[in-house]
Write an enzyme that holds these catalytic residues in place. Structure first.
Site, PDB file in Angstrom:
ATOM      1  N   LYS A 284       0.813  -1.210   0.000  1.00 29.97           N
ATOM      2  CA  LYS A 284       0.000   0.000   0.000  1.00 29.97           C
ATOM      3  C   LYS A 284       0.845   1.257   0.000  1.00 29.97           C
ATOM      4  O   LYS A 284       1.864   1.335   0.667  1.00 29.97           O
ATOM      5  CB  LYS A 284      -0.943  -0.022   1.189  1.00 29.97           C
ATOM      6  CG  LYS A 284      -2.119  -0.885   0.829  1.00 29.97           C
ATOM      7  CD  LYS A 284      -2.948  -1.373   1.958  1.00 29.97           C
ATOM      8  CE  LYS A 284      -3.944  -2.329   1.312  1.00 29.97           C
ATOM      9  NZ  LYS A 284      -4.559  -3.270   2.172  1.00 29.97           N
TER      10      LYS A 284
ATOM     11  N   HIS B 247      -9.617 -12.261   8.656  1.00 29.35           N
ATOM     12  CA  HIS B 247      -8.716 -12.375   7.505  1.00 29.35           C
ATOM     13  C   HIS B 247      -8.063 -11.029   7.258  1.00 29.35           C
ATOM     14  O   HIS B 247      -8.717  -9.988   7.323  1.00 29.35           O
ATOM     15  CB  HIS B 247      -9.492 -12.816   6.268  1.00 29.35           C
ATOM     16  CG  HIS B 247      -8.737 -12.585   5.002  1.00 29.35           C
ATOM     17  ND1 HIS B 247      -7.641 -13.329   4.670  1.00 29.35           N
ATOM     18  CD2 HIS B 247      -8.892 -11.670   4.017  1.00 29.35           C
ATOM     19  CE1 HIS B 247      -7.151 -12.878   3.529  1.00 29.35           C
ATOM     20  NE2 HIS B 247      -7.895 -11.871   3.108  1.00 29.35           N
TER      21      HIS B 247
ATOM     22  N   HIS C  54      -3.245 -12.704  -6.729  1.00 30.69           N
ATOM     23  CA  HIS C  54      -3.132 -11.548  -7.635  1.00 30.69           C
ATOM     24  C   HIS C  54      -2.574 -11.968  -8.986  1.00 30.69           C
ATOM     25  O   HIS C  54      -2.647 -11.226  -9.951  1.00 30.69           O
ATOM     26  CB  HIS C  54      -2.226 -10.484  -7.039  1.00 30.69           C
ATOM     27  CG  HIS C  54      -2.754  -9.916  -5.754  1.00 30.69           C
ATOM     28  ND1 HIS C  54      -3.959  -9.268  -5.686  1.00 30.69           N
ATOM     29  CD2 HIS C  54      -2.256  -9.917  -4.495  1.00 30.69           C
ATOM     30  CE1 HIS C  54      -4.179  -8.884  -4.432  1.00 30.69           C
ATOM     31  NE2 HIS C  54      -3.165  -9.269  -3.700  1.00 30.69           N
TER      32      HIS C  54
END
Ligand code: GLN
Ligand code: ZN
Length: 777
Positions: free
Chosen positions: A130, A664, A717
């Site tokens: 991030k 999670h 991903h």
């Protein structure tokens, strides 16, 4: 004269044109030229839309990520993709995604990946993380002691030339390239070999010097150099690095505007003030208090750019209040005062004008990227030409703000009353973990290394079509419910066939893990086109939290009950936690985040208890965004974690011992928050680990983390199919750190962005891996 500029514009397109073009390209359905053409069209359009500014950002557009762009500009690619013979753009996508094109095509046709095109050769995708405290993910630069850099200014130079052609070259505004500064570039990267990244600074800065020379040669005057790392805690060596680097760049022929954003400078303020650059940008939304001290130290010839319009939220600015304090500054600074949004507008949607279905009253309180730039130009006109020149617009702005302040849709006494009864005791489980675990084992009867998934299964074209039809009124509620139930049944069937131990319903009915809940809570509104880039082609549409939160009725119970009716295996109830809902929403700026979060916690708690009453034995409460809410400064972490963890506990822990609570988190840095994670006291936590090679489990090991863990064994991903052997190997590494009795086997995250053709073989291998592990234990 106050000067206006922008730090960056959303690149994805008001209708997400870039997303769709990228995905077509990756599927092999459009050519590179067509993709390039879409990029070019978007850039032109965005420059035109910013034409009222004095300075335009150029180079903020990206086909995937601006940090990855910078890596290419600096000729700094991971070892594994160096020497690639194919096209540069394809190599770029290989770093980003592990593949470039034709992947899905290859999968669908069962071809051996890589058999028919160079771009298919899979490589490990670059790590994503991030960007500061946003929900934007960048591709992490990978450093080693022998990293070398080599300038490739072509992307920037091409875009500069392109910007000069906008409107046939008749645009009166000037061009300001945007690049990431050398210290931030180094700081946000990872030393793969543990070497000292700062040792690379001198040669890195040499390449920056070459880049600035190339820009000067192209006739560029100002360059925006983003150094947001200056709003974080920097030790003396990094501060020195700043001095060194900018000294070395001081004789370049362009003028540098050094931009900081997302927070105050604090102990980096004096450093920034004395760097030999032509101007500095301060986030005046988050660091307004620092304007005076900065000005006191800034040499008198420097430009001060103030980020006065919030680039992180969607609320209208209070223009009159801004003018109040800007007017004397403008008089004092004259041409030295530049005005801008606080940060790049990458983090807000493009255009409120597209929103024709949004509640009119609430819409009138909002501003998206284009409207924020309008506010900016309005401010500048008021300052430069007098308020009278924009009197009408200022009155309208003030009226909108007053309507929001007074609205009874925002302030609800019932919610306030309930909040007053809130106590941390609500977050306490009945018994300690060991007692609960024994009771749960009896109830659930799971094997060693139980397998599960994180919640979502592929959001197929049919699912999206059904949802669109439903929204457009072409499909009635019963028809939509039947369509979603069919999807749920399909995913249950597939999971049973795969032999997974704990099933999920697949989240077919959820457009998004936050929006889905926001839509059912009072106090939220939704945009139609309010998309914000999360990573690559992936966008999220954060719901807008505008008022006190109430849950009128259960939100997930009937879907979960239906899914459970189809199987004897345990079916996980699936919720998004309050902290994540908060962090992935556009939130109120008229009350503390903690208060909004408590309201959400109470609503989720009611849902958890309803699921339990419906007989659901396992409930997962995702806190995917807990970590990203961490303040950028360590000194503020404890305060955030205290209320965030309390809110999670209130939402999750009001259940009986026999109910197993999962949480999670899809990220991979736990070292510094492991104590807080342990306080959540979830029976099971599933986390993203596959790309870190299980190293991050060290944090859990060192802490003696007491409860169960499902370390992700494959990277969702990337379209690559993980092998059984690889997943066994990862789990063996996990078992060196965590006792096998407390390990689960699962992917890194939900599978909604993948296709069934990828998911099935991957999960088949994962289940096989778990069986192999059991056999060898
Ligand atoms: N349950 C969600 C899913 O599987 C979790 C997603 C997330 O953590 N980002 O999609
Ligand atoms: Zn996740």
């Amino acid at each position: 004269m106050a000067i206006t500029h922008n730090l960056g514009f959303p690149r994805i397109g008001a209708q997400r044109e870039l997303k769709f073009a990228l995905e077509r390209y990756w599927r092999g359905e459009c050519s590179r030229d067509e993709l390039q053409a879409v990029g070019s069209t978007l850039r032109q359009r965005h420059w035109q839309q910013q034409a009222d500014l004095d300075w335009l950002p150029v180079g903020d557009f990206s086909f995937y990520d601006q940090v990855l762009d910078m890596s290419f500009t600096l000729g700094h690619l991971p070892q594994r993709v160096q020497g690639y013979q194919g096209d540069v753009l394809d190599n770029y996508f290989r770093v980003a995604r592990g593949r470039s094109v034709h992947t899905d095509h290859a999968v669908q046709h069962g071809e051996q990946a890589g058999a028919h095109c160079a771009g298919c050769h899979g490589v490990a995708a670059g790590e994503m993380t991030k960007w500061f405290d946003t929900n934007y993910h960048y591709i992490v630069p990978e450093f080693t002691a022998d990293s070398r850099f080599k300038l490739d200014a072509s992307r920037l130079l091409t875009q500069i030339a392109e910007a000069r052609q906008v409107n046939g070259g008749r645009l009166s505004t000037q061009i300001k390239p945007v690049i990431i500064g050398p210290l931030t570039y180094l700081a946000i990267g990872k030393a793969k070999d543990g070497s000292d990244k700062l040792a690379l600074l001198p040669q890195l800065v040499n390449v920056y010097a070459e880049l600035l020379a190339a820009l000067a040669a192209a006739g560029i005057d100002w360059v925006q150099m983003d150094e947001p790392i200056l709003v974080t805690d920097l030790d003396g060596r990094w501060q020195q690095g700043f001095e060194q680097a900018y000294q070395q760049l001081a004789d370049s022929r362009v003028r540098l505007l050094l931009t900081t954003y997302f927070g105050p400078l604090q102990d980096n303020l004096s450093l920034l003030a004395r760097l030999p650059v032509a101007g500095v940008h301060l986030d005046a939304v988050n660091a307004r208090d620092e304007i005076a001290p900065l000005l006191a130290q800034l040499p008198a010839d420097r430009v001060l750019s103030l980020g006065v319009i919030n680039g992180r939220n969607i609320w209208k600015s209070d223009l009159c209040a801004l003018l109040e304090w800007l007017t004397p500054l403008a008089a004092q600074l004259g041409d030295r005062l530049w005005l801008a949004p606080s940060c790049s507008l990458l983090h807000v949607p493009v255009d409120l004008e597209s929103e024709q279905q949004l509640d009119r009253e609430i819409r009138n309180w909002l501003a998206f990227a284009r409207q924020k730039l309008d506010e900016l130009t309005l401010l500048a006109r008021a300052l430069n030409d007098g308020r009278a020149s924009v009197a009408e617009a200022l009155t309208a702005n003030a009226a909108a703000l007053a309507s929001r302040r007074q609205s009874t849709r925002v302030h609800k006494p019932a919610v306030q009353a309930e909040l007053a009864t809130l106590s941390p005791a609500l977050g306490q489980r009945q018994s300690p973990y060991a007692v609960r675990a024994a009771k749960q084992a009896l109830r659930l009867d799971l094997p060693l290394y139980p397998t599960t998934t994180i919640g979502s299964f592929p959001q197929t074209a049919q699912i999206r079509a059904a949802r669109n039809d439903y929204r457009a009124g072409r499909l009635d509620a019963a028809g939509y419910q039947a369509a979603m139930q069919a999807e749920i049944a399909r995913s249950v069937r597939e999971q049973e066939a795969l032999g997974l131990d704990v099933l999920v319903h697949g989240e077919a009915e959820r457009n998004d893990m936050v929006e889905y809940f926001g839509e059912q809570l009072d106090g939220y509104v939704f945009s139609q086109f309010g998309w914000v880039q999360s990573y690559g082609s992936r966008c999220v549409k954060p719901p807008i939290l505008f008022g006190d939160i109430q849950r009128p009725q259960p939100m997930t119970v009937s879907w979960t009950r239906y899914a459970q009716s189809l199987t004897n295996k345990p079916m996980k109830g699936m919720l998004t936690g309050p902290v994540t809902i908060l962090n992935w929403s556009f939130v109120r700026d008229d009350q503390p985040r903690a208060v909004s979060c408590q309201q959400l916690a109470l609503a989720i708690r009611q849902e958890v208890q309803d699921l339990e009453r419906a007989g659901v034995s396992i409930i997962q409460i995702d806190e995917a965004a807990l970590r990203e809410g961490l303040p950028l400064r360590r000194a503020q972490w404890d305060e955030y974690l205290a209320w965030a963890i309390d809110c999670y506990r209130i939402s999750a822990n009001g259940v009986d011992d026999e109910t197993q609570i999962h949480t999670h988190m899809c990220y991979s840095e736990f070292n510094d928050i492991i104590a807080a994670i342990a306080q959540m006291d979830a029976d099971v936590i599933t986390i993203e680990t596959s790309r870190s090679d299980m190293e991050l489990l060290d944090a859990f090991d060192d802490f003696n983390y007491p409860n169960e863990i499902g370390p992700g064994v494959y990277d969702i991903h990337s379209p690559n199919i993980p092998t059984e052997a690889h997943m066994v190997q990862l789990m063996q590494k996990a078992a060196e750190r965590i006792p096998p009795q407390r390990l689960w086997v699962n992917p890194d995250c939900g599978l909604k962005t993948r296709q069934w053709a990828e998911v099935l073989p991957a999960l088949r291998n994962m289940v096989a891996a778990a069986r192999t592990l059991r056999a060898s234990t």
